[in-house]
Design a protein around this motif. Structure first.
Motif, PDB file in Angstrom:
ATOM      1  N   ARG A  55       0.816  -1.227   0.000  1.00  0.00           N
ATOM      2  CA  ARG A  55       0.000   0.000   0.000  1.00  0.00           C
ATOM      3  C   ARG A  55       0.844   1.269   0.000  1.00  0.00           C
ATOM      4  O   ARG A  55       0.388   2.321  -0.456  1.00  0.00           O
ATOM      5  N   HIS A 163       0.811   4.019  -6.611  1.00  0.00           N
ATOM      6  CA  HIS A 163      -0.235   4.924  -6.132  1.00  0.00           C
ATOM      7  C   HIS A 163      -1.402   4.991  -7.128  1.00  0.00           C
ATOM      8  O   HIS A 163      -2.491   5.445  -6.777  1.00  0.00           O
ATOM      9  N   ARG A 165      -4.051   3.453  -8.108  1.00  0.00           N
ATOM     10  CA  ARG A 165      -4.952   2.364  -7.735  1.00  0.00           C
ATOM     11  C   ARG A 165      -6.026   2.110  -8.794  1.00  0.00           C
ATOM     12  O   ARG A 165      -6.576   1.027  -8.889  1.00  0.00           O
ATOM     13  N   ARG A 168      -9.248   6.820  -8.794  1.00  0.00           N
ATOM     14  CA  ARG A 168      -9.326   8.281  -8.754  1.00  0.00           C
ATOM     15  C   ARG A 168      -9.759   8.824 -10.113  1.00  0.00           C
ATOM     16  O   ARG A 168      -8.969   8.951 -11.048  1.00  0.00           O
ATOM     17  N   GLN A 171      -9.961  14.825  -8.807  1.00  0.00           N
ATOM     18  CA  GLN A 171      -9.080  15.234  -7.714  1.00  0.00           C
ATOM     19  C   GLN A 171      -9.100  16.745  -7.555  1.00  0.00           C
ATOM     20  O   GLN A 171      -9.564  17.470  -8.430  1.00  0.00           O
ATOM     21  N   LYS A 177      -1.065  11.661  -2.614  1.00  0.00           N
ATOM     22  CA  LYS A 177      -0.829  10.360  -3.239  1.00  0.00           C
ATOM     23  C   LYS A 177      -1.487   9.261  -2.419  1.00  0.00           C
ATOM     24  O   LYS A 177      -1.452   9.278  -1.187  1.00  0.00           O
ATOM     25  N   GLU A 178      -2.068   8.287  -3.118  1.00  0.00           N
ATOM     26  CA  GLU A 178      -2.738   7.182  -2.437  1.00  0.00           C
ATOM     27  C   GLU A 178      -1.787   6.425  -1.509  1.00  0.00           C
ATOM     28  O   GLU A 178      -2.191   5.969  -0.439  1.00  0.00           O
ATOM     29  N   THR A 205      -9.219  10.687  -0.591  1.00  0.00           N
ATOM     30  CA  THR A 205      -8.209   9.625  -0.658  1.00  0.00           C
ATOM     31  C   THR A 205      -7.967   8.942   0.683  1.00  0.00           C
ATOM     32  O   THR A 205      -7.864   7.710   0.742  1.00  0.00           O
ATOM     33  N   GLU A 209      -8.632   4.973   1.340  1.00  0.00           N
ATOM     34  CA  GLU A 209      -7.537   4.074   1.722  1.00  0.00           C
ATOM     35  C   GLU A 209      -7.832   3.395   3.066  1.00  0.00           C
ATOM     36  O   GLU A 209      -7.509   2.218   3.255  1.00  0.00           O
ATOM     37  N   PRO A 219      -4.714  -3.249  -2.491  1.00  0.00           N
ATOM     38  CA  PRO A 219      -4.832  -1.979  -3.218  1.00  0.00           C
ATOM     39  C   PRO A 219      -4.616  -2.102  -4.722  1.00  0.00           C
ATOM     40  O   PRO A 219      -5.091  -1.271  -5.480  1.00  0.00           O
ATOM     41  N   ASN A 273     -15.140   8.913  -6.525  1.00  0.00           N
ATOM     42  CA  ASN A 273     -13.940   8.100  -6.374  1.00  0.00           C
ATOM     43  C   ASN A 273     -14.231   6.845  -5.541  1.00  0.00           C
ATOM     44  O   ASN A 273     -13.743   5.753  -5.856  1.00  0.00           O
TER      45      ASN A 273
END
Length: 379
Positions: A55, A163, A165, A168, A171, A177-178, A205, A209, A219, A273
């Protein structure tokens, strides 16, 4: 016996220990932590599992070799001596990227060209080819990284960074960043059965997460990786890794996760998202100013990346938000609060010295992660 490879999980500065723990949790014991990278041994299934599960890492690379190099001849010969044919088939596409820091060989384009020439030379000999390799097959992106005359040669197994994933679709102006968002959650003691709130959620985000972590959803489950095209990691290996991820996911785990923001447009983006991530019904979104934020229940967690107030005209407004958050959370001593910001005066504005502080980088911005541990109350 399965062949063992050295894998390198790259990490943002300050997150190496988090990545290392993730690697260990995957069952890999021989873990070596260095600046911005974590090395570990694994068989080919480790390529698939690391990409699916890590992750907080930026990407996963295969380490082909490391050596000292101060001349171009030395770089060529030592690169050529490495067993490239163990990793790259005769039709493999081999782009070469590079970087050089504090090294005698400072010309990156020259280093890239020499490494490419050495790899091609080796492959021509090993595969019995005449003048050039066809490069019509899968991509094997090689990196030559020089640091203080030490050359590190790797092959990227990830493709677009971890990142990415895939959820997204929208934004804000300064998206987190994820991978960093996941790290902010993992650096807390939050458990899936406890309340979790991000009062400055932006595109959502951090709550997304948290939900992935809370239900133990891999992820990388809904994306593709460049090494899926490699013969080195057969489809059977990927299929087994995906089945493992499906089996370990806990989709029945109830969650109490909320995301708030002053901007109703960002709440719409966050909601979209979450839908894209398959978490539409698991996270509660609401437009709200921080002065109206009064958490319900006890023993909850606030984890957030609020505005930093670095723009002209924005600082005073941001400082008022920090003050208001401190006033509101003082009424809820059982809640733990974790705030990432570059504002050096945060503790004074919040009205309380942090229990713990950790230096992290949000992109190129040096930040601190202020951690306030709540006093747990019995249910």
């Amino acid at each position: 016996m399965a062949e063992t490879y050295t894998l390198m999980a790259t990490a943002a500065a300050g997150l190496e220990s988090v990545v290392a723990k993730e690697v260990q949790d995957l069952g890999y014991d021989n873990v070596q932590v260095e600046n911005s990278r974590v090395l570990f041994k694994a068989d080919r299934s480790g390529v698939a599992r690391a990409n699916l599960w890590l992750r907080t890492a930026d990407r996963v690379k295969l380490l082909v070799g490391e050596f000292e190099a101060t001349t171009f001849d030395e770089l060529f010969e030592k690169t050529k001596a490495l067993p490239w044919e163990h990793y790259i088939p005769e039709d493999g596409e081999v782009p070469v990227v590079g970087k050089s820091v504090k090294s005698t060989l400072y010309s990156v384009p020259d280093c890239q060209a020499i490494v490419k020439k050495a790899i091609v030379n080796r492959m021509l000999n090993k595969y019995g080819l005449a003048t050039k390799i066809p490069e019509t097959g899968a991509k094997y992106k090689v990196e030559i990284a020089l640091l203080k005359d030490k050359a590190t040669l790797t092959i990227d197994t990830t493709g677009p960074g971890l990142h990415k994933r895939g959820y997204r679709v929208g934004q804000g102006e300064a998206p987190l960043k994820e991978t960093l968002a996941a790290a902010l959650v993992m650096l807390t003691n939050w458990r899936a059965d406890e309340p979790f709130v991000d009062p400055f959620t932006g595109s959502g985000t951090i709550p997304i997460e948290a939900a992935l972590i809370g239900q133990n959803i891999a992820p990388g489950f809904n994306r593709e990786f460049v090494s899926e095209e490699w013969g080195l990691v057969p489809q059977k290996v990927w299929d087994e890794a995906i089945v493992e991820a499906e089996d370990l996911a806990n989709y029945d785990q109830p969650l109490q996760i909320s995301g708030y923001d002053i901007d109703h447009k960002m709440i719409q983006v966050a909601n979209q998202n979450a839908k894209e991530a398959g978490l539409a019904d698991l996270i509660h979104w609401k437009q709200m100013q921080v002065r109206d934020f009064h958490p319900k229940g006890k023993n909850g967690y606030v984890v957030s990346n609020p505005p930093y107030g670095e723009r002209i005209g924005e600082r005073k407004e941001v400082e008022e938000m920090y003050k208001q958050l401190g006033v509101n959370m003082a009424e809820h001593p059982s809640w733990s609060v974790y705030i990432l910001t570059s504002h050096q005066g945060f503790e004074k504005l919040y009205g309380k010295k942090a229990t713990k502080k950790r230096k992290l980088f949000n992109g190129f911005i040096r930040t601190d992660y202020y951690q306030y541990f709540g006093k747990k109350e019995k249910s």
